[in-house]
Design a protein around this motif. Structure first.
Motif, PDB file in Angstrom:
ATOM      1  N   ALA A   1     -10.178  30.593  11.510  1.00 49.18           N
ATOM      2  CA  ALA A   1      -9.667  29.917  10.975  1.00 49.18           C
ATOM      3  C   ALA A   1     -10.691  28.579  11.212  1.00 49.18           C
ATOM      4  N   GLU A   2     -10.822  27.424  10.738  1.00 54.09           N
ATOM      5  CA  GLU A   2     -11.424  25.997  10.775  1.00 54.09           C
ATOM      6  C   GLU A   2     -10.743  25.007  11.359  1.00 54.09           C
ATOM      7  N   VAL A   3      -9.050  25.761  10.721  1.00 49.49           N
ATOM      8  CA  VAL A   3      -8.241  23.969  11.220  1.00 49.49           C
ATOM      9  C   VAL A   3      -7.634  24.826  12.414  1.00 49.49           C
ATOM     10  N   GLU A   4      -6.392  24.148  13.165  1.00 50.54           N
ATOM     11  CA  GLU A   4      -6.133  23.210  14.450  1.00 50.54           C
ATOM     12  C   GLU A   4      -4.831  25.001  14.209  1.00 50.54           C
ATOM     13  N   ASP A   5      -4.722  25.345  15.403  1.00 51.62           N
ATOM     14  CA  ASP A   5      -3.563  25.935  14.705  1.00 51.62           C
ATOM     15  C   ASP A   5      -1.951  25.950  16.028  1.00 51.62           C
ATOM     16  N   LEU A   6      -2.968  24.120  16.901  1.00 49.96           N
ATOM     17  CA  LEU A   6      -1.856  23.492  17.938  1.00 49.96           C
ATOM     18  C   LEU A   6      -2.031  22.067  17.235  1.00 49.96           C
ATOM     19  N   SER A   7      -1.068  21.129  16.864  1.00 53.92           N
ATOM     20  CA  SER A   7      -1.538  19.937  17.553  1.00 53.92           C
ATOM     21  C   SER A   7      -0.125  19.380  18.572  1.00 53.92           C
ATOM     22  N   LEU A   8      -0.303  18.847  19.123  1.00 49.08           N
ATOM     23  CA  LEU A   8       0.539  17.225  19.678  1.00 49.08           C
ATOM     24  C   LEU A   8       0.470  16.106  19.326  1.00 49.08           C
ATOM     25  N   ALA A   9       1.550  15.191  19.338  1.00 53.55           N
ATOM     26  CA  ALA A   9       1.513  14.282  18.822  1.00 53.55           C
ATOM     27  C   ALA A   9       2.358  12.956  19.093  1.00 53.55           C
ATOM     28  N   MET A  10       1.770  11.599  19.526  1.00 54.00           N
ATOM     29  CA  MET A  10       3.232  11.019  20.468  1.00 54.00           C
ATOM     30  C   MET A  10       3.087  10.123  19.353  1.00 54.00           C
ATOM     31  N   LEU A  11       4.103   9.346  18.518  1.00 55.56           N
ATOM     32  CA  LEU A  11       5.006   7.857  18.146  1.00 55.56           C
ATOM     33  C   LEU A  11       5.087   6.789  18.557  1.00 55.56           C
ATOM     34  N   GLU A  12       4.293   6.064  18.250  1.00 59.02           N
ATOM     35  CA  GLU A  12       5.420   4.695  19.010  1.00 59.02           C
ATOM     36  C   GLU A  12       5.718   3.851  17.140  1.00 59.02           C
ATOM     37  N   TYR A  13       7.447   3.377  17.431  1.00 61.34           N
ATOM     38  CA  TYR A  13       7.618   1.955  16.534  1.00 61.34           C
ATOM     39  C   TYR A  13       7.400   0.727  16.861  1.00 61.34           C
ATOM     40  N   SER A  14       8.265   0.440  16.361  1.00 63.94           N
ATOM     41  CA  SER A  14       7.703  -1.175  15.791  1.00 63.94           C
ATOM     42  C   SER A  14       8.492  -1.654  17.266  1.00 63.94           C
ATOM     43  N   ASP A  15       9.756  -1.070  17.233  1.00 63.48           N
ATOM     44  CA  ASP A  15      10.682  -2.034  18.728  1.00 63.48           C
ATOM     45  C   ASP A  15      10.228  -0.941  19.839  1.00 63.48           C
ATOM     46  N   GLY A  16       9.491  -0.095  20.533  1.00 60.35           N
ATOM     47  CA  GLY A  16       8.904  -0.336  21.125  1.00 60.35           C
ATOM     48  C   GLY A  16       9.065   1.307  21.488  1.00 60.35           C
ATOM     49  N   SER A  17      10.148   2.566  21.067  1.00 61.02           N
ATOM     50  CA  SER A  17      10.693   3.951  20.440  1.00 61.02           C
ATOM     51  C   SER A  17       9.344   4.498  20.924  1.00 61.02           C
ATOM     52  N   LEU A  18       9.849   5.516  20.885  1.00 62.86           N
ATOM     53  CA  LEU A  18       8.615   6.545  20.956  1.00 62.86           C
ATOM     54  C   LEU A  18       8.818   8.341  20.015  1.00 62.86           C
TER      55      LEU A  18
END
Length: 388
Positions: free
Chosen positions: A213-230
């Motif tokens: 497969a060309e595509v990923e089989d795993l990804s890890l993402a971190m998100l930050e919101y406007s109030d600083g929560s994650l």
């Protein structure tokens, strides 16, 4: 009586067909369409349908037969094309996840919905699971307080041969790996529970177990919101056990799917008291148990909602705007993973990643897909923590 056509008779189509058949007084399947018409013929026979079979959706739409609603259950790269053709023919549309492969396609679909004064709904059937529905209602009560940190685990397992299917594992056909095609469910849930998109995203992508497969089989993402929560999102097809879940660490308590809760109370030195905040936990548990079960769950529950919306001229729970938000967050994860840097939202029309060509131009191709099969004989699928 709404006349229904289903386009794309692959692994997910039985959930649509069986969901529609649960409402025989409200709708009737009149057409099945697949580029492999023998698959449609088998489904017609299996479900004892009195319907026509087509090998091309444009032939179907031009056939002169009455079709009120088209369910699009094809690979993602043709969702937009088929949905727009159907809406331009005056049909309402139900689009399987993901809504499309890019924001440009999403916006073209939304414009077609508006232009033709029809209804487009996007499948995110796990909002219609009792535990998730009740989790959202408990969160809505504000007893648990605001979300400070969310942990999202979209953990699936797929064998090496999963990506042997001709369209899977190719950026131009599948549009991505588990981030787009599996975690889409949990990302929709996260957006629903948060009621907003994050302001920034960081991510890493890998392919560890699928060199076909060309595509990923795993990804890890971190998100930050406007109030600083994650928030943290794991998107995977390499996790043994297929254990999916969402954990919301709120100001006053932890709420989780599968359902569990915990609330701490502080001792005088700041450490947690043994047993936690029993009074609050009892209130939250009572609230959860008092919320009535949904009449229908999964695809059947969402199809019931969509039929009701079309019948009454109201909006379905999961609209094209909701589908677009999910694609926007997924696009941001891919952009962050490709660039290995923090990405801000929203993604503008001027951004290269707004279009599918832009995504393809920057996509990391982990492996070359050198062989493929047209169809699998085994059509069975697993649902992890979920029951159909």
């Amino acid at each position: 009586m709404l006349q229904i056509a289903v386009v794309g008779i692959g692994n997910i189509s039985p959930a649509h067909i069986e969901g529609l058949l649960a409402f025989p007084d409200r709708c009737q399947i009149v057409a099945l369409c697949d580029i492999y018409p023998e698959k449609a013929e088998r489904a017609k026979e299996k479900y004892h349908l009195d319907c026509r079979v087509f090998d091309d959706h444009e032939k179907m739409l031009k056939s002169g037969m009455t079709i009120d609603v088209v369910h699009v259950c094809t690979p993602p790269y043709v969702h937009g094309e088929i949905a727009i053709h159907a809406m331009d023919s005056g049909c309402h549309v139900v689009v399987e996840k993901p809504m499309a492969t890019c924001l440009k396609e999403c916006d073209a679909m939304l414009e077609a919905e508006k232009r033709n004064k029809v209804t487009m709904a996007c499948i995110a059937q796990n909002r219609f699971r009792n535990q998730i529905y009740k989790l959202q209602k408990v969160l809505e009560s504000e007893l648990a307080g605001k979300i400070c940190c969310a942990h999202v685990n979209s953990n699936w397992w797929r064998g090496h041969c999963y990506y042997d299917l001709w369209w899977r594992g190719l950026w131009e056909k599948e549009g991505g790996g588990p981030t787009l095609n599996h975690a889409v469910h949990h990302i929709d849930m996260l957006n629903w529970l948060e009621g907003r998109l994050p302001s920034g995203v960081m991510a890493m992508l890998a392919n560890l177990m699928h060199d076909n497969a060309e595509v990923e089989d795993l990804s890890l993402a971190m998100l930050e919101y406007s109030d600083g929560s994650l928030a943290q999102i794991t998107s995977s097809v390499i996790h043994h056990g297929e254990e999916q879940g969402i954990e919301l660490q709120c100001a006053n308590a932890k709420l989780s799917f599968p359902w569990s809760l915990k609330a701490e109370v502080s001792r005088s030195n700041g450490f947690p008291e043994d047993g936690g905040n029993r009074e609050l936990m009892d209130k939250l548990q009572t609230l959860y148990e008092e919320i009535p079960d949904l009449t229908y769950e999964g695809h059947t529950g969402e199809i019931d909602d969509i039929l009701s919306a079309i019948e009454s001229g109201t909006r379905p729970l999961i609209t094209g705007e909701d589908g677009r938000k999910t694609v926007e967050l997924i696009t941001a994860i891919y952009k962050a993973g490709f660039l290995k840097e923090r990405v801000s939202l929203p993604i503008s029309q001027e951004d290269e990643y707004y279009s599918f060509d832009g995504i393809l131009n920057h996509a990391v191709r982990f492996h070359e897909k050198s062989a493929s099969v047209e169809n699998f004989m085994d059509a069975g699928i697993t649902l992890g923590n979920y029951k159909r």
